[in-house]
Scaffold this motif. Structure first.
Motif, mmCIF file in Angstrom:
data_model
loop_
_atom_site.group_PDB
_atom_site.id
_atom_site.type_symbol
_atom_site.label_atom_id
_atom_site.label_comp_id
_atom_site.label_asym_id
_atom_site.label_seq_id
_atom_site.Cartn_x
_atom_site.Cartn_y
_atom_site.Cartn_z
ATOM 1 N N MET A 17 0.838 -1.193 0.000
ATOM 2 C CA MET A 17 0.000 0.000 0.000
ATOM 3 C C MET A 17 0.875 1.246 0.000
ATOM 4 S SD MET A 17 -2.846 -1.282 2.705
ATOM 5 C CE MET A 17 -1.609 -2.277 3.540
ATOM 6 N N THR A 18 0.595 2.162 -0.897
ATOM 7 C CA THR A 18 1.412 3.356 -1.062
ATOM 8 C C THR A 18 0.708 4.567 -0.453
ATOM 9 O OG1 THR A 18 2.301 2.468 -3.123
ATOM 10 C CG2 THR A 18 2.576 4.829 -2.730
ATOM 11 N N ASP A 19 1.468 5.317 0.359
ATOM 12 C CA ASP A 19 0.923 6.560 0.896
ATOM 13 C C ASP A 19 0.855 7.589 -0.230
ATOM 14 O OD1 ASP A 19 0.680 5.566 3.419
ATOM 15 O OD2 ASP A 19 2.575 6.389 4.150
ATOM 16 N N ILE A 20 -0.282 8.232 -0.363
ATOM 17 C CA ILE A 20 -0.474 9.248 -1.390
ATOM 18 C C ILE A 20 -0.147 10.609 -0.790
ATOM 19 C CG2 ILE A 20 -2.209 10.405 -2.819
ATOM 20 C CD1 ILE A 20 -3.578 7.699 -3.127
ATOM 21 N N TYR A 21 0.682 11.381 -1.497
ATOM 22 C CA TYR A 21 1.045 12.693 -0.967
ATOM 23 C C TYR A 21 -0.071 13.693 -1.236
ATOM 24 C CZ TYR A 21 3.339 17.012 0.184
ATOM 25 O OH TYR A 21 3.632 18.223 0.755
ATOM 26 N N ILE A 22 -0.435 14.422 -0.192
ATOM 27 C CA ILE A 22 -1.481 15.438 -0.267
ATOM 28 C C ILE A 22 -0.835 16.810 -0.098
ATOM 29 C CG2 ILE A 22 -3.662 16.260 0.687
ATOM 30 C CD1 ILE A 22 -3.785 13.400 -0.412
ATOM 31 N N GLU A 23 -1.003 17.680 -1.084
ATOM 32 C CA GLU A 23 -0.473 19.045 -0.934
ATOM 33 C C GLU A 23 -1.175 19.719 0.238
ATOM 34 O OE1 GLU A 23 -0.028 21.624 -4.182
ATOM 35 O OE2 GLU A 23 1.070 20.192 -5.426
ATOM 36 N N ARG A 24 -0.384 20.459 1.016
ATOM 37 C CA ARG A 24 -0.869 20.928 2.293
ATOM 38 C C ARG A 24 -1.250 22.400 2.310
ATOM 39 N NH1 ARG A 24 0.478 17.194 6.118
ATOM 40 N NH2 ARG A 24 -1.166 18.231 7.306
ATOM 41 N N GLU A 25 -2.074 22.719 3.274
ATOM 42 C CA GLU A 25 -2.400 24.098 3.603
ATOM 43 C C GLU A 25 -1.664 24.471 4.880
ATOM 44 O OE1 GLU A 25 -4.413 26.270 1.881
ATOM 45 O OE2 GLU A 25 -4.545 24.733 0.320
ATOM 46 N N LEU A 26 -1.214 25.709 4.975
ATOM 47 C CA LEU A 26 -0.479 26.170 6.136
ATOM 48 C C LEU A 26 -1.019 27.520 6.602
ATOM 49 C CD1 LEU A 26 1.784 24.926 3.855
ATOM 50 C CD2 LEU A 26 3.102 24.844 5.985
ATOM 51 N N ILE A 27 -0.573 27.932 7.781
ATOM 52 C CA ILE A 27 -0.896 29.246 8.320
ATOM 53 C C ILE A 27 0.415 30.003 8.493
ATOM 54 C CG2 ILE A 27 -1.769 30.515 10.316
ATOM 55 C CD1 ILE A 27 -3.996 29.294 8.756
ATOM 56 N N VAL A 28 0.462 31.238 8.012
ATOM 57 C CA VAL A 28 1.646 32.068 8.175
ATOM 58 C C VAL A 28 1.303 33.258 9.055
ATOM 59 C CG1 VAL A 28 1.183 33.371 6.044
ATOM 60 C CG2 VAL A 28 3.506 33.336 6.998
ATOM 61 N N ASP A 29 2.220 33.572 9.964
ATOM 62 C CA ASP A 29 2.052 34.737 10.840
ATOM 63 C C ASP A 29 2.795 35.905 10.220
ATOM 64 O OD1 ASP A 29 2.097 36.672 12.807
ATOM 65 O OD2 ASP A 29 2.328 35.254 14.443
ATOM 66 N N GLN A 30 2.049 36.903 9.761
ATOM 67 C CA GLN A 30 2.649 38.090 9.159
ATOM 68 C C GLN A 30 2.233 39.320 9.954
ATOM 69 O OE1 GLN A 30 1.258 37.654 5.039
ATOM 70 N NE2 GLN A 30 3.301 36.952 4.450
#
Length: 315
Positions: A1-14
């Motif tokens: 079974m292969t793990d599928i890569y999921i593009e991620r969402e992030l939070i940036v502090d500006q």
């Protein structure tokens, strides 16, 4: 079974304001940049993806610090060096991880960089101050966001031994959606479901299995640190005492910050020292029973973890 890569969402502090940022847009942010995330959130996979986008090599922090020939590690001029797992340095040596990395970066002429680190092992303002002293600019901090339900379904689509929709629906119905929002926890929950042909029907049994998964350390480097070497029962006892303290004080979580920087709804980590029946407070806080809320602020992974039988308030 292969793990599928999921593009991620992030939070940036500006400038004190948190904003969402997609993985594809991270490289437009100012460098140096530090990616923070809880254990199992996918920091290594993210930095590997970023390194591939840039066209450079992803380096583990250990490889980077041990290297005697830094010339071989230098990226092409102007491109950032990508170092994964800052927390693993502290776990293996006890030294200041940021200090060790900055020494190497100094020897390389201070190239731009992207680092990743477990949120609980990031020393916040102290680490940012060290980087600012050496680089003369502020560090951009981004925090990995949990999986959405859509992310979780796509992640499970590589497994042929479970029904992803049914598993996620069961977790939602039991008000346990947090258990599919961390990629590693989701993977382990899926293994339970595959082994038992579904999740345990008994709520107490499911809680017991889930919480024991949350204290399991799977990173080989961290397995040699206090959290990895600790007995699961000791970690759960200490976590139960912490949860009881939070409930009694009406607090949301724990602040690993100077006293004058502790938000009113959080307790300072110093208040948890020497609690009766809690010999492993520091190790428990670095387990997946807790998650990062903001820089150096930790909250229980899910409100249901206070139902662990070891918690004195719930018997």
């Amino acid at each position: 079974m292969t793990d599928i890569y999921i593009e991620r969402e992030l939070i940036v502090d500006q400038n004190g304001t948190e904003k969402p940022v997609a993985e594809a847009d991270i490289l437009s942010l100012s460098l140096p940049l530090v990616v923070l995330g809880d254990p199992g959130m996918g920091k290594t996979q993210l930095t590997r993806s970023l390194a591939a986008r840039i066209g450079v090599r992803q380096l583990s922090s250990g490889t980077f610090v041990r290297s005697a020939n830094l010339e071989t590690l230098k990226p092409p001029a102007g491109l950032p060096i990508v170092v994964d797992g800052l927390d693993e340095l502290a776990a293996s040596s006890g030294a200041s991880a940021v200090d060790e990395v900055l020494k190497k970066l100094s020897a390389m002429g201070y190239p731009p960089f992207i680092l990743s680190c477990r949120a609980a092992d990031w020393n916040g303002s102290a680490d940012r101050h060290k980087i600012r002293e050496d680089y003369g600019v502020e560090t951009t901090i981004v925090r990995l966001e949990p999986f959405s339900r859509t992310d979780a379904k796509r992640f499970l689509s590589g497994r042929g031994d479970i029904d992803a929709d049914q598993l996620l629906e069961e977790l939602d119905l039991r008000d346990l959606s947090e258990f599919y929002r961390n990629p590693l926890t989701l993977k382990l929950i899926a293994e339970i479901a595959a082994d038992r042909q579904g999740l345990p029907n008994d709520r107490a049994d499911l809680f017991d299995r889930a919480t024991r998964l949350l204290v399991r350390e799977v990173n080989p480097i961290h397995q040699r640190a206090e959290t990895g070497m600790a007995n699961a029962d000791g970690l759960l006892d200490s976590a139960g005492a912490i949860f009881a303290h939070l409930l009694l004080s009406g607090s949301l979580g724990i602040a690993d910050r100077p006293w004058d920087s502790v938000p009113p709804e959080f307790v300072a980590i110093g208040e948890l020292v020497d609690m009766p029946g809690a010999p492993l407070v520091a190790a428990a806080l670095k387990s997946r029973l807790f998650r990062s809320d903001e820089e150096n602020l930790l909250v229980p992974y899910h409100r249901v973890v206070v139902e662990i039988p070891r918690c004195p308030l719930v018997g």
